[in-house]
Write an enzyme that holds these catalytic residues in place. Structure first.
Site, PDB file in Angstrom:
ATOM      1  N   ASN A 172       9.107   4.259   3.275  1.00  0.00           N
ATOM      2  CA  ASN A 172       9.406   3.796   4.731  1.00  0.00           C
ATOM      3  C   ASN A 172      10.636   3.132   5.057  1.00  0.00           C
ATOM      4  O   ASN A 172      11.219   2.579   4.250  1.00  0.00           O
ATOM      5  CB  ASN A 172       8.145   2.641   4.898  1.00  0.00           C
ATOM      6  CG  ASN A 172       6.493   3.151   4.621  1.00  0.00           C
ATOM      7  OD1 ASN A 172       6.243   3.131   3.613  1.00  0.00           O
ATOM      8  ND2 ASN A 172       6.117   3.622   5.789  1.00  0.00           N
ATOM      9  N   CYS A 218       4.297   9.273   0.384  1.00  0.00           N
ATOM     10  CA  CYS A 218       3.004   9.821   0.203  1.00  0.00           C
ATOM     11  C   CYS A 218       2.528  10.646  -0.656  1.00  0.00           C
ATOM     12  O   CYS A 218       3.395  11.869  -0.749  1.00  0.00           O
ATOM     13  CB  CYS A 218       2.446  10.441   1.713  1.00  0.00           C
ATOM     14  SG  CYS A 218       0.876  11.056   1.536  1.00  0.00           S
ATOM     15  N   ARG A 249       0.913  -1.135   0.032  1.00  0.00           N
ATOM     16  CA  ARG A 249      -0.104   0.142  -0.064  1.00  0.00           C
ATOM     17  C   ARG A 249       0.952   1.297  -0.018  1.00  0.00           C
ATOM     18  O   ARG A 249       1.171   2.028  -0.991  1.00  0.00           O
ATOM     19  CB  ARG A 249      -1.112  -0.177   1.281  1.00  0.00           C
ATOM     20  CG  ARG A 249      -2.166   1.076   1.085  1.00  0.00           C
ATOM     21  CD  ARG A 249      -1.760   2.586   1.581  1.00  0.00           C
ATOM     22  NE  ARG A 249      -1.105   2.590   2.922  1.00  0.00           N
ATOM     23  CZ  ARG A 249      -0.411   3.738   3.392  1.00  0.00           C
ATOM     24  NH1 ARG A 249      -0.483   4.644   2.781  1.00  0.00           N
ATOM     25  NH2 ARG A 249       0.069   3.611   4.676  1.00  0.00           N
ATOM     26  N   ASP A 250       1.493   1.475   0.939  1.00  0.00           N
ATOM     27  CA  ASP A 250       2.309   2.988   1.232  1.00  0.00           C
ATOM     28  C   ASP A 250       3.402   2.876   0.192  1.00  0.00           C
ATOM     29  O   ASP A 250       3.793   3.710  -0.432  1.00  0.00           O
ATOM     30  CB  ASP A 250       2.969   2.801   2.781  1.00  0.00           C
ATOM     31  CG  ASP A 250       3.296   4.348   2.999  1.00  0.00           C
ATOM     32  OD1 ASP A 250       3.268   5.236   2.061  1.00  0.00           O
ATOM     33  OD2 ASP A 250       3.492   4.486   4.179  1.00  0.00           O
ATOM     34  N   HIS A 293       8.805   6.845   7.993  1.00  0.00           N
ATOM     35  CA  HIS A 293       9.679   6.955   6.790  1.00  0.00           C
ATOM     36  C   HIS A 293      11.221   7.300   6.868  1.00  0.00           C
ATOM     37  O   HIS A 293      11.656   7.915   7.953  1.00  0.00           O
ATOM     38  CB  HIS A 293       9.011   8.174   5.742  1.00  0.00           C
ATOM     39  CG  HIS A 293       7.482   7.532   5.195  1.00  0.00           C
ATOM     40  ND1 HIS A 293       7.473   6.996   4.056  1.00  0.00           N
ATOM     41  CD2 HIS A 293       6.606   7.457   6.008  1.00  0.00           C
ATOM     42  CE1 HIS A 293       6.228   6.796   4.020  1.00  0.00           C
ATOM     43  NE2 HIS A 293       5.614   6.740   4.966  1.00  0.00           N
TER      44      HIS A 293
HETATM   45  P1  HMG Z   1     -13.291  14.350  -2.102  1.00  0.00           P
HETATM   46  O1  HMG Z   1     -12.905  14.558  -3.158  1.00  0.00           O
HETATM   47  O2  HMG Z   1     -13.377  15.558  -0.857  1.00  0.00           O
HETATM   48  O3  HMG Z   1     -14.641  13.381  -1.927  1.00  0.00           O
HETATM   49  O4  HMG Z   1     -12.104  13.227  -1.471  1.00  0.00           O
HETATM   50  P2  HMG Z   1     -15.944  13.274  -2.419  1.00  0.00           P
HETATM   51  O5  HMG Z   1     -16.690  12.430  -1.095  1.00  0.00           O
HETATM   52  O6  HMG Z   1     -16.384  14.766  -2.827  1.00  0.00           O
HETATM   53  O7  HMG Z   1     -15.941  12.316  -3.483  1.00  0.00           O
HETATM   54  C1  HMG Z   1     -15.089  12.617  -4.681  1.00  0.00           C
HETATM   55  C2  HMG Z   1     -15.133  11.595  -5.608  1.00  0.00           C
HETATM   56  O8  HMG Z   1     -14.667  10.455  -5.131  1.00  0.00           O
HETATM   57  C3  HMG Z   1     -16.744  10.915  -5.959  1.00  0.00           C
HETATM   58  O9  HMG Z   1     -16.630  10.419  -7.164  1.00  0.00           O
HETATM   59  C4  HMG Z   1     -16.606   9.920  -5.075  1.00  0.00           C
HETATM   60  O10 HMG Z   1     -17.557   8.819  -5.318  1.00  0.00           O
HETATM   61  C5  HMG Z   1     -15.149   9.211  -4.748  1.00  0.00           C
HETATM   62  P3  HMG Z   1     -17.480  11.111  -8.469  1.00  0.00           P
HETATM   63  O11 HMG Z   1     -18.681  11.408  -7.972  1.00  0.00           O
HETATM   64  O12 HMG Z   1     -16.747  12.360  -8.701  1.00  0.00           O
HETATM   65  O13 HMG Z   1     -17.202  10.175  -9.626  1.00  0.00           O
HETATM   66  N1  HMG Z   1     -14.890   8.765  -3.832  1.00  0.00           N
HETATM   67  C6  HMG Z   1     -14.146   7.491  -3.652  1.00  0.00           C
HETATM   68  N2  HMG Z   1     -14.049   6.450  -4.639  1.00  0.00           N
HETATM   69  C7  HMG Z   1     -13.472   5.215  -4.178  1.00  0.00           C
HETATM   70  N3  HMG Z   1     -13.516   5.001  -2.765  1.00  0.00           N
HETATM   71  C8  HMG Z   1     -13.546   5.880  -1.973  1.00  0.00           C
HETATM   72  C9  HMG Z   1     -14.278   7.153  -2.349  1.00  0.00           C
HETATM   73  N4  HMG Z   1     -14.621   7.987  -1.519  1.00  0.00           N
HETATM   74  C10 HMG Z   1     -15.140   9.069  -2.560  1.00  0.00           C
HETATM   75  N5  HMG Z   1     -13.443   5.502  -0.642  1.00  0.00           N
HETATM   76  C11 HMG Z   1     -11.202  11.501  -0.142  1.00  0.00           C
HETATM   77  C12 HMG Z   1     -11.970  12.773  -0.143  1.00  0.00           C
HETATM   78  C13 HMG Z   1     -10.941  11.273   1.298  1.00  0.00           C
HETATM   79  C14 HMG Z   1     -12.116  10.385  -0.756  1.00  0.00           C
HETATM   80  C15 HMG Z   1      -9.949  11.760  -0.933  1.00  0.00           C
HETATM   81  O14 HMG Z   1      -9.340  12.836  -0.621  1.00  0.00           O
HETATM   82  C16 HMG Z   1      -8.930  10.655  -1.149  1.00  0.00           C
HETATM   83  O15 HMG Z   1      -9.410   9.494  -1.486  1.00  0.00           O
HETATM   84  N6  HMG Z   1      -8.074  10.830  -0.308  1.00  0.00           N
HETATM   85  C17 HMG Z   1      -7.075   9.692  -0.201  1.00  0.00           C
HETATM   86  C18 HMG Z   1      -5.560  10.384   0.014  1.00  0.00           C
HETATM   87  C19 HMG Z   1      -4.686   9.004   0.076  1.00  0.00           C
HETATM   88  O16 HMG Z   1      -4.657   7.851  -0.094  1.00  0.00           O
HETATM   89  N7  HMG Z   1      -3.386   9.432   0.516  1.00  0.00           N
HETATM   90  C20 HMG Z   1      -2.193   8.509   0.948  1.00  0.00           C
HETATM   91  C21 HMG Z   1      -2.514   7.537   2.065  1.00  0.00           C
HETATM   92  S1  HMG Z   1      -2.193   8.567   3.641  1.00  0.00           S
HETATM   93  C22 HMG Z   1      -0.556   8.163   3.825  1.00  0.00           C
HETATM   94  O17 HMG Z   1       0.277   7.741   2.928  1.00  0.00           O
HETATM   95  C23 HMG Z   1       0.019   8.530   5.165  1.00  0.00           C
HETATM   96  C24 HMG Z   1       0.377   7.142   5.911  1.00  0.00           C
HETATM   97  O18 HMG Z   1       1.282   6.275   5.211  1.00  0.00           O
HETATM   98  C25 HMG Z   1       0.951   7.427   7.169  1.00  0.00           C
HETATM   99  C26 HMG Z   1       2.134   8.425   7.144  1.00  0.00           C
HETATM  100  O19 HMG Z   1       2.989   8.004   6.595  1.00  0.00           O
HETATM  101  O20 HMG Z   1       2.132   9.529   7.765  1.00  0.00           O
HETATM  102  C27 HMG Z   1      -1.078   6.338   6.264  1.00  0.00           C
HETATM  103 MG    MG Z   2       3.344   6.400   5.377  1.00  0.00          MG
END
Ligand code: HMG
Ligand code: MG
Length: 304
Positions: free
Chosen positions: A247, A238, A13-14, A207
């Site tokens: 990581n 990210c 994933r990450d 990381h």
């Molecule tokens: P948004 O644009 O505010 O959401 O995104 P929305 O509710 O307005 O939806 C927009 C569109 O996305 C819609 O589709 C929804 O259906 C779709 P449209 O009508 O435009 O065709 N949608 C989805 N589709 C599939 N699965 C879903 C989903 N939700 C909405 N679950 C949202 C808000 C949270 C969805 C967006 O910002 C997002 O997906 N963000 C994810 C970002 C991400 O994955 N970042 C990396 C992971 S975090 C990380 O790496 C840190 C970590 O490792 C720890 C560290 O290192 O610190 C964990």
């Molecule tokens: Mg991470």
């Protein structure tokens, strides 16, 4: 004293979410199969986020349907909202993870809402997940610095961590998203968290951008943490944290832990092969120092 240390492998994933090149479902499943064969038992294999935000995770449902299933093997997936949770349940995840942040700006850039809004959203995700008998992990990002705002107060981290814990997360993973921490800042942040949550419920997610992750793990072990997230081959980053590198490499963590007399259940040579498989699929070398050392003829010292 020898203890069991839990490794949460976040490479699928990450590790892969930030790749520019397309990665097939076959390759992702091939990676998970090799990790399982190496004895890894906790794998974050999927992310049910918006494919518009993170295109690399679009095949997550198919990955989850094809990965091996055996006893004592736990798959988790990121679920930012109820839509993601529904997909994770349908895909047969044992655990899901909500992901918040200790930085307002990062929260906005990563999940398009404030910290407060995210916690409200997570409350319903956690409730439904627990009703569906899934365990929930809570991430806090930017615990040792934010790519947009710089320093983050340890108390800000412990506040968000406590809220996630009180909502029902069994484990709080503390993310040094941009790998900026050092053992001193890690200790200060952890001491604030341990004041409100037992160390046994905290995980270090470091990381390795500045090469400090292994040192930060040693500092965390000294404070009682027994769970660490890592990515095979040091993959990762990210998409919403500019400059964040991978990581800490799982191979390096396993070498460290076995060297300290702890046990992980992971076979290091097989893990190295899993890392070499994904590095070769991505067309680049491994970022694991241990894999480099042990797969060359220069050093054949076994850490097992
Ligand atoms: P948004 O644009 O505010 O959401 O995104 P929305 O509710 O307005 O939806 C927009 C569109 O996305 C819609 O589709 C929804 O259906 C779709 P449209 O009508 O435009 O065709 N949608 C989805 N589709 C599939 N699965 C879903 C989903 N939700 C909405 N679950 C949202 C808000 C949270 C969805 C967006 O910002 C997002 O997906 N963000 C994810 C970002 C991400 O994955 N970042 C990396 C992971 S975090 C990380 O790496 C840190 C970590 O490792 C720890 C560290 O290192 O610190 C964990
Ligand atoms: Mg991470």
């Amino acid at each position: 004293m020898s203890e069991h240390i839990k490794i949460v492998e976040v490479g699928p994933r990450d590790g892969l979410q930030n790749e520019k090149q397309p990665i097939s479902v076959d390759t992702k499943v091939g990676l998970v199969e090799r990790l399982v064969d190496a004895g890894v038992r906790h794998i974050e294999a999927a992310s049910f986020v918006s494919p518009k935000w993170v295109p690399q995770m679009a095949g997550s449902a198919e990955v989850m349907h094809r990965v091996p299933r055996t006893a004592n093997l736990y798959y988790s997936a990121l679920t930012p909202n109820l839509k993601g949770l529904e997909a994770a349940i349908a895909a047969g995840c044992e655990e899901v993870a909500v992901f918040g942040a200790a930085s307002e700006t990062f929260s906005q850039r990563n999940i398009n809402c404030s910290i407060r809004e995210s916690l409200e959203r997570f409350r319903s995700v956690i409730e439904v997940a627990l009703e569906s008998k899934l365990r929930v992990r809570g991430y806090v990002s930017c615990v040792l610095g934010c790519p947009y705002k710089g320093d983050i107060a340890p108390e800000r981290v412990s506040e968000v961590a406590l809220m996630l814990s009180e909502m029902g997360c069994h484990e709080i993973s503390l993310g040094d998203t941009i790998g900026r921490g050092n053992p001193n800042s890690t200790r200060r942040m952890l001491e604030a968290c341990i004041r409100v949550i037992p160390a046994s419920q905290l995980a270090g997610h470091y990381h390795d951008t500045y090469g400090m992750a292994i040192a930060n793990i040693v500092a965390s072990l000294e404070l009682g943490l027994r769970t660490f997230d890592s990515s095979v081959s040091g993959l990762g980053g990210c998409p919403y944290a500019t400059g964040a590198s991978g990581n800490v490499a799982t191979e390096d963590v396993v070498y460290l832990l076995h060297g300290l007399g702890h046990e992980t259940g992971i076979d290091l040579p097989k893990l190295i092969q899993a890392g070499l498989y994904i590095s070769s699929a991505l067309g680049r070398g491994t970022s694991s120092r241990v894999a480099l050392a042990m797969s060359s003829n220069c050093s054949t010292t076994s850490a097992d």
